[in-house]
Design an enzyme around this catalytic site. Sequence first.
Site, short mmCIF file in Angstrom:
data_model
loop_
_atom_site.label_atom_id
_atom_site.label_comp_id
_atom_site.label_asym_id
_atom_site.label_seq_id
_atom_site.Cartn_x
_atom_site.Cartn_y
_atom_site.Cartn_z
N CYS B 44 0.83 -1.21 0.00
CA CYS B 44 0.00 0.00 0.00
C CYS B 44 0.86 1.26 0.00
O CYS B 44 0.40 2.33 -0.37
CB CYS B 44 -0.90 0.07 1.22
SG CYS B 44 -1.38 -1.51 1.88
N THR B 113 -0.65 -16.92 -0.40
CA THR B 113 0.08 -16.66 -1.64
C THR B 113 -0.31 -15.34 -2.28
O THR B 113 0.23 -14.98 -3.33
CB THR B 113 -0.18 -17.82 -2.63
OG1 THR B 113 -1.56 -18.22 -2.54
CG2 THR B 113 0.69 -19.01 -2.29
N ALA B 115 -2.02 -12.19 -4.23
CA ALA B 115 -2.72 -11.99 -5.50
C ALA B 115 -1.71 -11.60 -6.56
O ALA B 115 -0.58 -11.22 -6.25
CB ALA B 115 -3.78 -10.90 -5.35
N GLY B 244 -6.45 -4.49 -12.29
CA GLY B 244 -7.03 -5.51 -11.43
C GLY B 244 -6.04 -6.61 -11.07
O GLY B 244 -4.97 -6.73 -11.66
N GLY B 283 -5.65 -13.94 3.71
CA GLY B 283 -5.17 -12.80 2.93
C GLY B 283 -5.74 -12.74 1.52
O GLY B 283 -6.83 -13.26 1.26
N THR B 303 -5.38 -4.94 5.73
CA THR B 303 -6.02 -5.04 7.03
C THR B 303 -6.70 -6.40 7.21
O THR B 303 -6.61 -7.03 8.26
CB THR B 303 -7.00 -3.86 7.25
OG1 THR B 303 -7.66 -4.04 8.48
CG2 THR B 303 -8.03 -3.75 6.15
N TYR B 427 -17.84 17.32 19.06
CA TYR B 427 -17.83 18.61 18.35
C TYR B 427 -16.85 19.56 19.00
O TYR B 427 -16.86 19.75 20.21
CB TYR B 427 -19.22 19.26 18.36
CG TYR B 427 -19.13 20.75 18.10
CD1 TYR B 427 -18.67 21.21 16.87
CD2 TYR B 427 -19.43 21.67 19.09
CE1 TYR B 427 -18.52 22.57 16.63
CE2 TYR B 427 -19.30 23.03 18.86
CZ TYR B 427 -18.83 23.48 17.63
OH TYR B 427 -18.67 24.81 17.41
#
Lengths: 451, 451
Positions: B44, B113, B115, B244, B283, B303, B427
């Site tokens: 990431c 493993t 992606a 992808g 994973g 995560t 707030y």
Amino acid sequence: MGERLLVIGGDAAGMSAASAARRRERDLEVLVLERGPYTSYSACGIPYYLGGLFDDSDRLIARTPEEFRSRGIDVAIRTEAVGLDLDARTVTVRDLAARTQRTEGFDRLVVATGAQAVAPPVPGADAVEPVRTVDAAERFAARLRHGDARCAVVVGASYLGLEMAEALVQRGLEVTLLDQAPQVMGTLDPDMAEHVRTAAEGVGIRVLLSAQVDEVLRHDDGSVRAVATSEGELRADEVVLSTGVRPAVGVAQEAGLEVGESGALAVDDRQRCRGADGVFAAGDCAESHHRLLDRQVNIQLGTHANKQGRIAGVNATGGDDAFPGVIGTAVSKICRYEVARTGLTEAEAAGAGIEVVAASISAKTRAGYYPGAGPISVKLVADPADGRLLGGQIVGVEGAAKRIDVLAVAVWTGMRVQDLELVDLSYAPPFSGVYDPLLIAARQTAKRIGG
Amino acid sequence: MGERLLVIGGDAAGMSAASAARRRERDLEVLVLERGPYTSYSACGIPYYLGGLFDDSDRLIARTPEEFRSRGIDVAIRTEAVGLDLDARTVTVRDLAARTQRTEGFDRLVVATGAQAVAPPVPGADAVEPVRTVDAAERFAARLRHGDARCAVVVGASYLGLEMAEALVQRGLEVTLLDQAPQVMGTLDPDMAEHVRTAAEGVGIRVLLSAQVDEVLRHDDGSVRAVATSEGELRADEVVLSTGVRPAVGVAQEAGLEVGESGALAVDDRQRCRGADGVFAAGDCAESHHRLLDRQVNIQLGTHANKQGRIAGVNATGGDDAFPGVIGTAVSKICRYEVARTGLTEAEAAGAGIEVVAASISAKTRAGYYPGAGPISVKLVADPADGRLLGGQIVGVEGAAKRIDVLAVAVWTGMRVQDLELVDLSYAPPFSGVYDPLLIAARQTAKRIGG
């Protein structure tokens, strides 16, 4: 002509009530009495204005009396309600400018008289003007701009005292912040409050704890010159007393409206005053139900005032909205730290005889390699029997504090820390490590449950 | 000597599994096989490294193989599992450096493993190296530092494509971002995605939507020179394909492990692979249960990988932890905007045949007068029957996105928007207006429920 709704107090709660009523019942006459010159202002913004984050005090005003009038709400400013007769349905009103008095009738009434500062019971304190209104803030800002104040003493290390101390440091003053308690921010547990004290000292605020104020001392011309304290005499060209507020219930109480144990007006969840038909109260002068303590409390925050005011306005016009109560959520920015809390602290739970387990963790606000990553500490308090989350406290750098709302929803819904630990919270390097600090804290707390 | 746990894959899921198992069973032998040279790195973080937010790629590595070894976890890097025999309890292993092959036995197995990137099915695309690993990122960064690339084409306007496009703009390249869909960020509804497109264009990214890639064109020396598209030929000294990824399940599937409809390994909520005793998956290569859609999905996020890996490691060592599933929470920083989502979008709900109501609001991230206040848009999706919150999307400036976690907990616990509207959220002027944007959004959504 329809009936008349009278609203006493033209700030958050009062104007929310007036606006909601106005929208819902078009032939209702709506009259708001406001003691000061302004309506609907942000008292919460005063420290930032004084600190110089912006220069135009008009920006504190959400809406002016003229704007309300253009929406069909009549607003009488510099007008104080000094008497209330519930049987005759009248309010005795003093015009503070003209110094005249008159009577206004009402069919329905919303009491939104707010709160007033409580000075410490020492000589000279009474004469220090509270900085709770825009006009008081303008006078203070003018003195700071044109005067030659060098030293200030702030009494009371609540979040407001800390914000004021920081504002005065930003204005170049030497500031001493003093509190009789052994910690700053009594609304946090001592371990979390210690982070805040360190941050305050880091920007140059001198923090004196477990210290007493004995007297506010003045020059012959009446201006403040020093504060006598248990730590000696502190030079003070300006003094800020941030030693608490109490609900402003005088007129309402004299008229027979019930005041609860918290000192605020007793209301039900419809904001109705007990035993007084067509009479509502909202905001700082009214009680709220604390969902965890299951008793009435008085927490003075704009967010409750707005919601309660709106609900009072709805219910004063035939509606049936309920205020669901509070859980003690609050947030503040103190020096480099953001500070937040929700639910019960360990200390509050102990005070209420509620057994809890607590765990604290320290982590980073962002992925370690991402610029701006900094410290965040999270403390959670949970029910040892089932792990239900009862409260949370957060202290940390930018990005830390608004995480309290996650805990607020978890507390509100009765989530267990064992479940919170694995909730699908968001992750990306600019926003957290791969385990959000809240998940780490939930895991540590869950371990203490044995869950 | 105890039994042996073999872990295939040394990133988030695999190393979490290995670490949890190691902690729990001291005489267990733990061996991790990792194809690349690094363990436990933050994929990431790659766009931020490429964009120059930090220069040292080591910072992407949470823990090195040496650190794991010092904790009693054996890690074989540059070592690929190329075959798996579930009956014999062996893995065929290739040493990528020595180009040798051997067999490793196991008693228990965790498949992690990950992606692999899916290139678009056009000529020349296969030869573009995916930038999914630290070593690939280092090669890319070296080219950017020493080369003279001026133009780049990024194919695929997912959050990763947008992050990469922004990184390349920060490196001074002219960047075209191209997607076959009519919007960027297909995980958001089109109205929310439009804010993101505007922000991307605002930093100089040329965005081409509803556009097709036909071919990646090369110089005679093999280096990329252009991308042929439905919008014409685009000069490209660098090409990033962000079209992808798919779960890397080849070896596991060949061995007979079940693959679900999502294309990932089928696991139960204990991360157990179906019908294979002592075999776990976690994973990016594994399925997760989507709590709102009530079906198995494959969402590739660090995560989930960390949590699932830990649970696999616990359960591989006699524990009984459950992964509670996902609700599609994600966050990203795209140019000036923070972008986040949780639960279902309107489009996802429609795709699943779930009737929803939705409402969008625009507000400010802070009190209007507080420096840094900026736009935030919130869209909520709820069940029209009872108002249960089903999803939320947020786009806004700093301070906007982490609010998604509040909605994530609300979705997780089945809170109704009518209740969310009055929750005690925090707030103070540095953090929100007196009504947090989430409360405003909940109120608008509740009005559509008639609640």
